[in-house]
Structure formats: structure tokens, C-alpha cells
Write a protein that holds these residues in place. Structure first.
Motif, PDB file in Angstrom:
ATOM      1  N   LEU A  86       0.844  -1.198   0.000  1.00 12.87           N
ATOM      2  CA  LEU A  86       0.000   0.000   0.000  1.00 12.87           C
ATOM      3  C   LEU A  86       0.877   1.245   0.000  1.00 12.87           C
ATOM      4  N   ARG A  87       0.394   2.282  -0.682  1.00 11.51           N
ATOM      5  CA  ARG A  87       0.972   3.618  -0.554  1.00 11.51           C
ATOM      6  C   ARG A  87       0.036   4.416   0.354  1.00 11.51           C
ATOM      7  N   LEU A  88       0.561   5.046   1.386  1.00 11.67           N
ATOM      8  CA  LEU A  88      -0.234   5.782   2.374  1.00 11.67           C
ATOM      9  C   LEU A  88      -0.076   7.280   2.160  1.00 11.67           C
ATOM     10  N   MET A  89      -1.178   8.009   2.342  1.00 12.84           N
ATOM     11  CA  MET A  89      -1.170   9.457   2.155  1.00 12.84           C
ATOM     12  C   MET A  89      -1.575  10.155   3.447  1.00 12.84           C
ATOM     13  N   LEU A  90      -0.880  11.282   3.717  1.00 12.71           N
ATOM     14  CA  LEU A  90      -1.307  12.221   4.767  1.00 12.71           C
ATOM     15  C   LEU A  90      -1.739  13.485   4.055  1.00 12.71           C
ATOM     16  N   GLY A  91      -3.042  13.724   3.993  1.00 10.92           N
ATOM     17  CA  GLY A  91      -3.512  14.857   3.187  1.00 10.92           C
ATOM     18  C   GLY A  91      -3.172  14.595   1.739  1.00 10.92           C
ATOM     19  N   GLN A  92      -2.468  15.527   1.112  1.00  9.30           N
ATOM     20  CA  GLN A  92      -2.081  15.391  -0.290  1.00  9.30           C
ATOM     21  C   GLN A  92      -0.649  14.881  -0.444  1.00  9.30           C
ATOM     22  N   LYS A  93       0.030  14.570   0.667  1.00  6.94           N
ATOM     23  CA  LYS A  93       1.434  14.163   0.593  1.00  6.94           C
ATOM     24  C   LYS A  93       1.591  12.687   0.931  1.00  6.94           C
ATOM     25  N   GLU A  94       2.604  12.063   0.272  1.00  8.41           N
ATOM     26  CA  GLU A  94       2.851  10.647   0.507  1.00  8.41           C
ATOM     27  C   GLU A  94       3.565  10.463   1.837  1.00  8.41           C
ATOM     28  N   LEU A  95       2.977   9.631   2.702  1.00  9.69           N
ATOM     29  CA  LEU A  95       3.585   9.318   3.994  1.00  9.69           C
ATOM     30  C   LEU A  95       4.623   8.216   3.848  1.00  9.69           C
ATOM     31  N   GLY A  96       4.315   7.240   3.003  1.00  9.56           N
ATOM     32  CA  GLY A  96       5.242   6.133   2.846  1.00  9.56           C
ATOM     33  C   GLY A  96       4.561   4.937   2.242  1.00  9.56           C
ATOM     34  N   THR A  97       5.244   3.788   2.302  1.00  8.01           N
ATOM     35  CA  THR A  97       4.729   2.553   1.715  1.00  8.01           C
ATOM     36  C   THR A  97       4.957   1.412   2.692  1.00  8.01           C
ATOM     37  N   LEU A  98       4.169   0.341   2.523  1.00  9.49           N
ATOM     38  CA  LEU A  98       4.372  -0.864   3.304  1.00  9.49           C
ATOM     39  C   LEU A  98       3.902  -2.056   2.502  1.00  9.49           C
ATOM     40  N   GLY A  99       4.481  -3.223   2.773  1.00 10.19           N
ATOM     41  CA  GLY A  99       4.054  -4.409   2.058  1.00 10.19           C
ATOM     42  C   GLY A  99       5.022  -5.562   2.254  1.00 10.19           C
ATOM     43  N   LEU A 100       4.812  -6.615   1.441  1.00  5.25           N
ATOM     44  CA  LEU A 100       5.614  -7.825   1.477  1.00  5.25           C
ATOM     45  C   LEU A 100       6.780  -7.672   0.498  1.00  5.25           C
TER      46      LEU A 100
END
Length: 804
Positions: A657-671
């Protein structure tokens, strides 16, 4: 507060769209929180036409079905299988054509398709009342008596009301705007257009005289009390236009008498109360206070002890109504009522506020009275209501109208200086424009000089009593956006409070992660160039190379925390420590056109088993949910919330997943991909999260928001949805929060299924919806209505199929 745009148009000519009207009102201080479309018949009868049954024969393979041919004005007649017992040739009927969506009363919507029924083709559906959502009858199909030609849309035969309803978050000071007339007054000032207010005639005695003796014992708490007796009433359902108006405002029609009082309240802002005149003992109405601990049974059949401070409307034997708050059980209008006493009053806001708070009663009437109604409105509202009673319920005026108003409330007189207007607004506004704005708000300007004037404000504007209030009125109509910012305006003297200590913030999160069983690691910022070259997600051209490198394995600065972290995992796994939870705060580096840049990241690693095997349960490996839950806990401590997420199926992840805070990318997580694990000789699954620590530090807030715990119970309802695999849970949650409104407290997922029991490319979510009202106990009707909105939203916006 809900406002019908159709009703606003009765007061003022509006050519603007609902969105434009909402923007105007919001800019002037009446914040529009939402716009809903209202259609009196669900679906608006789209795709429903008038048809004529040409032939009707028994279905060859079903005893209870008929095989008909119907002319729907489309050339060739349509063959339709019908199960109604009353269908016959020669009838005019309503036909749902192929593609039309029906919204049956009390059921789920469905779309008409061309189908075979017991071996016979059916190209539509001949409809009953309940199938169209216009009634409850299911005895048979609707047989029409009309000369309209076949193919005519059903909406030409059965009127459908289309409206847009504004949800206004009314602030406590704007009591004057708690009605359609009040909102129209603001639009008059904003648009410079005249108001059209109906004239009412003086009441004329028509029926047998039924005079009542009316007295007010406490004129301070009830400055004005008016009323009249109306007889020969026929209590019945209201006409369709009135029912549609009330339903648009989420009010349920009751009968014509009660509906008229509700109409006046929401239209003019003046609460009325109707008493059954035949139940008024002794022919007397007395407005007074009853002794403390007196018992009184209200309309909801609860016995209440009075405080002795509330104002009561009494007859010769005792209380009939808690004035301005709630009616009594024994004096209300019923289906058998033929004569009423209609009350229209102005009560002191203080006495209503105290009474409502003491009894825990919040009604539409008390909402307005306790904020302050218009003392000049009771008689006009009373006459308007009587006109409607005469028109709709056949009523006749049977008494003289009583209007007890011994001490009229005077207009407010406020001295205003032009200099103060310009100073507080920050811009010079010409006197002529000031006068124009105030006149648009029904505020008279008198005794004008070069320095200022006297403003005469009508008493319904309970919030305009000082010079600053007049200036606020001028500014909100003039427009905040029209006051330009000064070139000298500076904010660099403002300090951020409280000042964030980033070291303390990092230490705080380290403690939280440590408490959850994570180990912190600190890895080398120097790494192998080959990682960027073969990673598939890093650009080796952006590597920051070391000129005096000690070895090729430490030849560049790292672009990611992933590989140095995987090296640590490999080291531990090779030493038989396979269940690992690590985190690292570290810096990453890249070349840019201007030189170099660095950024701080937070990396989190999971590998192995979440829990070891035991006699209670087998070993459970780490999964996606474990990593996501950790991130949610960290964000909760920082008072942040993920605004959006999207699926990733690219390096470094097998999926993620790509995570967003508002309009900015917070980061990514996954396998992590197997190919990347092999580069560091890791031989088991690794879950990895890469978060932007700089962004987290910037957005983190130390202010925690709290809300009062509701005194009313929470209700849970479950739904099972089948949706495309491409539809994310975040999208489902977004649709639910929008459709569920304020009643939806939270959403949960308790099952996800993907398999051979549903179509390929689909997945099934089992969702729980927790509903709660902060002000009252939810009824089954409100719950069902909310769930119906949710189901419609899922079907329309994400193409969901609701599983029963």
C-alpha cells in the motif's frame, strides 16, 4: 438545520445553482455543511411509462401468471409476463421498461432486465403501487383512468418533486436564520433582490362561536401570547406538496393540522401549538407556573415532575403543555379532533432554556425559543396557519383572535461611527454602500452625519445589539474575500506553540515501539552500489558515491533503509533468531541537479512468527495487518490519520500500500519481493514499512481531541458486499462515511473472502456499521433509512452487490 431550495424560491428569485447558493451562504456566515438531492418518489419514475394492455392470455406454463402484449408507444408492442390477478386487456397501466430501476416501498431497489419467465420472454414489468414506491398497496397493478397517450412518462401523470436541501450548521447566535424566511433574508442582502412575502388577511368569524378566556399570569416570561379557535376541521393526511416539503427536511408527515404547524415553524421560524379545543377544561387558557414537583404527563407518555420554573399552558384543571417545549398527552390533536385552539407566542429565551435543560427535552420549538424568536411574528404566523387550515382542513374561524402584548419589545438603537467600521474591517467602505448593505438586512439608518449614524435593528436580530455587531453584519455581506491583505502584513513574529522537540518525539515513538516488542537497530549509512542497480525501484544514477571508499561494499550512501535492514535480519536468521521485529530511524541520500539531498525515514521490519506455537494454538506468522496496525498506533499517538491509500504491486513489494497524509505521501508498506530477499540472503518472508519521518515530524500534533461520551446506545448493523478486487477498502470506507453522515460512528471489517464461490475478479467484504446519535435514541426507522442510504451508495459508487 435543513433548508429546501424549492421553498427559498417562493421568497426570492434564484437562478443560481445549489452549489453557488451554498457558497454564498457559507461566505456570509451560514455554513452549508452538505447538499442533498430530494426526489419525492425514489428514482423519479425514470423509465416508467404509460402503456395499454392489448392482449392478456393465461401463461402456458404457469397458472398464476398472465402473458400480455402492451403498447408502450415504442413501435412494436412489448410482451410482458405479469403475475397480478387484475390485469386485463384494454387497461391503461404503468410499465417499467427494460433498464429502469425500481425502488419498491420497504424493499431493495432492482433493475428491470429482459428475461425469460417460465419459458416466455418478458420485456418489462407492469407495476403496482408499492413496486413504484408511491404507496403500500400490492393488491394488484395500478389501472389508470387517463387520456394521456401510451409512451408518456409516468412523471407527467404522477407529479414528482425534485428539490435540493441545504444542511446548514447554524451557529447559536443566528437564531434569526433558523427558518426559510431567515435564510431568504440573507440572500436578499447578498444578491440585492427583493423578498416576496405573502400577505395575509384579517381573520373573519365563520363558524359557531367558541370563545376562550385567555390570561397570562407571568408577562415577563411570556411577553406576547396570541391564539384563535378553529372549528369544523377534518383531520386527514396532508396534500402531497406539504408532505414533500416535510420529507425533504427529514420530517415525517402526521396529519394536516400537525403538519401545518411544522410547516410554519420551519418556514417562518415561529413555533405554533394546537390544542384540542374540546379538551380545554373550563373554557380557559392560563399561562402561568405550577408549583414545584407538580406531575405532568407529556406527549411521549412520560410522567415528569416540574421544577416550578417552567412556563405552563394550563386550563381550569391544570397543565396542558410545557410552554414552548413539549405538549401534554391529554390535550393534543387526534384523528377525532374537530376543533382546535391554535397558540402562537413569544416566550423569554431564558425560561425556555432552563425548562428544556431541566427536563432534558430538545425540540424544534425549544431550539428556536431558547435562542430568541421574532416577537413581531406570532400574529402573522397565526393568520398564515389559519389560512392553510381553511384551505387544507376545511377549518372555520370560531373566535376572535386574541393578542396579549402589553409591553411591545422595541427595536434596538445602536450608534455607529464610519471610522470604527473602516478600522475594524481594515478597509474603507463608502457610506452609500454601508447604507445599502444595512437596508438589505432590514436595518434602518437614521440621523446620519459625516461621522456616523444610528442603526435601528428589529428585535428578531437578537445577536445585533452593539456597534461591533453592526460592523460584523456589514463585513459578512460585503464579503471577507473582498478585504485585501496588506503588503506589510507579516506573520514571522508568530511562534509555533508548543515548539516541537524532534529528539523527544523520536524518543517517544521509540518507547512505543519498544513496548510492542520491537528492537531498535542502527545500520551503516554506507552500502553496496549493487543494491540500487538491481533493486528495480532505486536509480543507481542518483547514488552518492564515496571518493575515498574503503571497499566496494561500502562504496555509496544508501538511498533506502531496506537493504541495510535486510542485512541485519539475515544476520539474526542465520543465528536461529527467526521471529524478528525491528525498527530504525535513519537518513537516506540522493544526488540532485543542485547537489545532494538527504531525508530522514522510519523503517519497520516484521519477519517470522507473530506468536510461537504452544499447546493453546499453532504458530502464527506475521501478516500485512500486523504491520498496518503498528503504523495506525504510531499515527494515533501523533494525532494523525491516514487520508487515503492505494494498492502497490511494484518493487520493492510483491504487493503493498501507498499511504497518504492529506495530499502528501507518507510512505509505503508491504511484502518484500523474493528477488530482493535473495540479494541479502534472507530465506523467509519479510514485511517492511518505509515512512517519511520528516513529514511525520512536521504534521505531528500534541493536541488530542476529545468528545463527550454519548448517553444514548450504539446500534450495530452488518452488510456483506461483493465488489471488484480493484476497489480498495479505503474507497469503501470513504463512501460509507459520506453516506452514513453524523450517525455513523465507526466501520469494521470482520471477514474478507476471495474464492470460487464468487465471480472471478471479485472479493466479498463483511462489514459492521456502528450507528449512534448524540442527542437521542435511534429508532428502527432512522436506522433502516441510514442503512438504505449506505446500500444505495455502495451500489452506485463502487458497483457493489449486496449479499442477503
Amino acid at each position: 438545520m435543513k433548508i429546501s431550495i424549492n421553498r427559498l424560491k417562493k421568497y426570492i428569485a434564484l437562478t443560481e445553482s445549489p452549489d453557488e447558493i451554498a457558497d454564498l451562504l457559507t461566505q456570509s456566515g451560514l455554513e452549508v455543511e452538505g447538499i442533498e438531492e430530494f426526489i419525492s418518489i425514489p428514482g423519479g419514475l425514470e423509465g416508467i411509462v404509460i402503456g395499454e394492455v392489448l392482449t392478456c392470455e393465461k401463461h402456458p406454463d404457469a397458472d398464476k401468471l398472465s402473458l400480455t402484449t402492451v403498447d408502450i408507444g415504442a413501435g412494436e408492442p412489448s410482451q410482458i409476463v405479469c403475475g397480478a390477478p387484475n390485469v386485463a386487456a384494454g387497461q391503461k397501466v404503468l410499465v417499467a421498461t427494460v433498464g429502469a430501476t425500481l425502488y419498491p416501498t420497504g424493499g431493495d431497489s432492482f433493475t428491470i432486465k429482459k428475461a425469460k419467465i417460465r419459458g416466455q420472454v418478458s420485456e418489462g414489468m407492469i407495476c403496482a403501487e408499492d413496486e413504484l414506491g408511491i404507496g403500500t398497496s400490492h393488491d394488484g397493478i395500478m389501472v389508470l383512468d387517463t387520456d394521456l397517450p401510451t409512451g408518456t412518462p409516468a412523471s407527467e401523470l404522477i407529479p414528482v418533486t425534485h428539490d435540493h436541501v441545504l444542511e446548514i450548521g447554524l451557529t447559536p447566535n443566528r437564531a434569526d436564520a433558523a427558518s426559510h424566511l431567515g435564510v431568504a433574508r440573507d440572500l436578499k442582502a447578498l444578491l440585492g433582490r427583493p423578498l416576496c412575502i405573502d400577505k395575509v388577511s384579517d381573520l373573519t368569524l365563520e363558524g359557531d362561536r367558541k370563545e376562550l378566556e385567555i390570561s397570562v399570569a407571568d408577562a415577563a416570561d411570556c411577553p406576547r401570547y396570541a391564539g384563535v379557535v378553529v372549528s369544523d376541521l377534518k383531520v386527514a393526511p396532508s396534500p402531497q406538496w406539504l408532505q414533500d416539503f416535510l420529507r425533504a427536511l427529514d420530517l415525517e408527515p402526521i396529519n394536516n393540522v400537525v403538519d401545518i404547524t411544522n410547516f410554519i415553524l420551519h418556514d417562518l421560524g415561529q413555533p405554533l401549538h394546537a390544542f384540542d379545543a374540546d379538551k380545554i377544561a373550563g373554557g380557559k387558557i392560563i399561562v402561568k407556573k405550577l408549583p414545584k414537583d407538580s406531575k405532568f404527563i407529556t406527549l411521549d407518555e412520560k410522567e415528569r415532575k416540574l421544577s416550578g420554573e417552567e412556563l405552563m399552558i394550563c386550563d381550569a384543571e391544570g397543565g396542558m403543555c410545557i410552554g414552548g417545549i413539549f405538549g401534554g398527552k391529554g390535550s393534543g390533536v387526534s384523528d377525532h379532533t374537530t376543533s382546535i385552539f391554535l397558540e402562537s407566542a413569544y416566550f423569554s429565551p431564558d425560561v425556555i432554556r432552563k425548562g428544556a435543560q431541566y427536563h432534558g427535552l430538545k425540540t424544534d420549538a425549544s431550539f428556536r425559543f431558547e435562542r430568541g424568536t421574532d416577537p413581531n411574528m406570532p400574529v402573522y404566523a397565526l393568520k398564515k396557519a389559519v389560512e392553510l387550515l381553511q384551505e387544507i382542513a376545511g377549518g372555520k374561524v370560531s373566535s376572535e383572535m386574541v393578542d396579549l402584548y402589553p409591553n411591545p419589545i422595541a427595536d434596538f438603537e445602536i450608534d455607529v461611527e464610519y471610522g470604527h467600521i473602516n478600522r475594524l474591517i481594515g478597509k474603507k467602505i463608502e457610506p452609500n454602500q454601508v447604507k445599502s448593505i444595512l437596508e438589505g438586512l432590514d436595518i434602518r439608518v437614521e440621523n446620519e452625519t459625516e461621522e456616523g449614524f444610528k442603526a435601528i435593528v428589529k428585535p428578531y436580530r437578537v445577536d445585533v445589539i452593539r456597534e461591533a455587531d453592526i460592523i460584523e453584519e456589514i463585513l459578512r455581506i460585503y464579503g471577507f474575500q473582498q478585504v485585501e491583505l496588506s503588503e506589510n502584513l507579516k506573520t514571522d513574529y508568530l511562534a509555533e506553540h508548543p515548539v516541537k522537540d524532534l529528539n523527544k518525539l523520536q524518543y517517544r515513538l521509540s518507547e512505543i515501539l519498544g513496548a510492542q516488542g520491537y528492537q531498535e537497530m542502527i545500520t551503516n549509512s554506507l552500502t553496496k552500489p549493487v543494491y540500487a542497480e538491481k533493486s528495480g525501484f532505486l536509480d543507481s544514477n542518483l547514488n552518492v558515491e564515496i571518493y575515498n571508499k574503503l571497499s566496494e561494499d561500502l562504496g555509496v550512501m544508501r538511498q533506502s533503509l531496506l537493504f541495510t535492514g535486510l542485512e541485519v535480519l539475515a544476520h539474526n536468521i542465520n543465528r536461529r533468531q527467526s521471529d524478528l521485529k525491528f525498527f530504525e530511524f535513519g537518513t537516506v541520500y540522493q544526488k540532485t541537479e543542485a547537489g545532494y539531498q538527504e531525508g530522514r525515514r522510519l523503517a519497520i521490519f516484521h519477519s517470522g512468527n507473530r506468536s510461537a506455537e504452544s499447546w493453546l494454538e499453532p504458530a502464527r506468522p506475521f501478516g500485512f495487518a500486523d504491520l498496518y496496525a503498528t503504523i495506525e498506533r504510531l499515527l494515533d499517538k501523533l494525532n494523525l490519520q491516514i487520508s487515503n491509500s492505494e494498492m502497490l504491486e511494484s518493487a520493492p513489494f510483491e504487493y503493498g500500500l501507498r499511504l497518504m497524509l492529506g495530499q502528501k505521501e507518507l510512505g509505503t508498506l508491504g511484502l518484500v519481493k523474493d528477488s530482493l530477499l535473495k540479494m541479502t540472503e534472507v530465506r523467509q518472508e519479510v514485511w517492511y514499512a518505509d515512512l517519511d519521518w520528516d513529514l511525520l515530524c512536521k504534521k505531528a500534533s500534541g493536541l488530542k481531541q476529545y468528545a463527550e461520551i454519548s448517553k444514548f446506545p450504539e446500534v450495530r448493523r452488518d452488510l456483506s458486499l461483493v465488489i471488484d478486487k480493484a476497489v480498495s477498502y479505503a474507497k469503501v470506507k470513504e463512501v460509507a462515511e459520506k453516506a452514513g453522515g453524523k450517525l455513523l460512528r465507526r466501520i469494521g471489517v470482520f471477514d474478507v473472502y476471495q474464492g470460487d464461490k464468487i465471480d472471478a475478479g471479485k472479493k466479498a467484504y463483511a462489514l459492521s456499521f456502528h450507528l449512534q446519535d448524540q442527542e437521542k435514541t435511534l429508532t428502527d426507522k432512522v436506522i433502516d433509512k441510514t442503512m438504505h442510504k449506505l446500500m444505495e451508495a455502495f451500489q452506485n459508487e463502487v458497483g457493489a452487490v449486496i449479499r442477503s
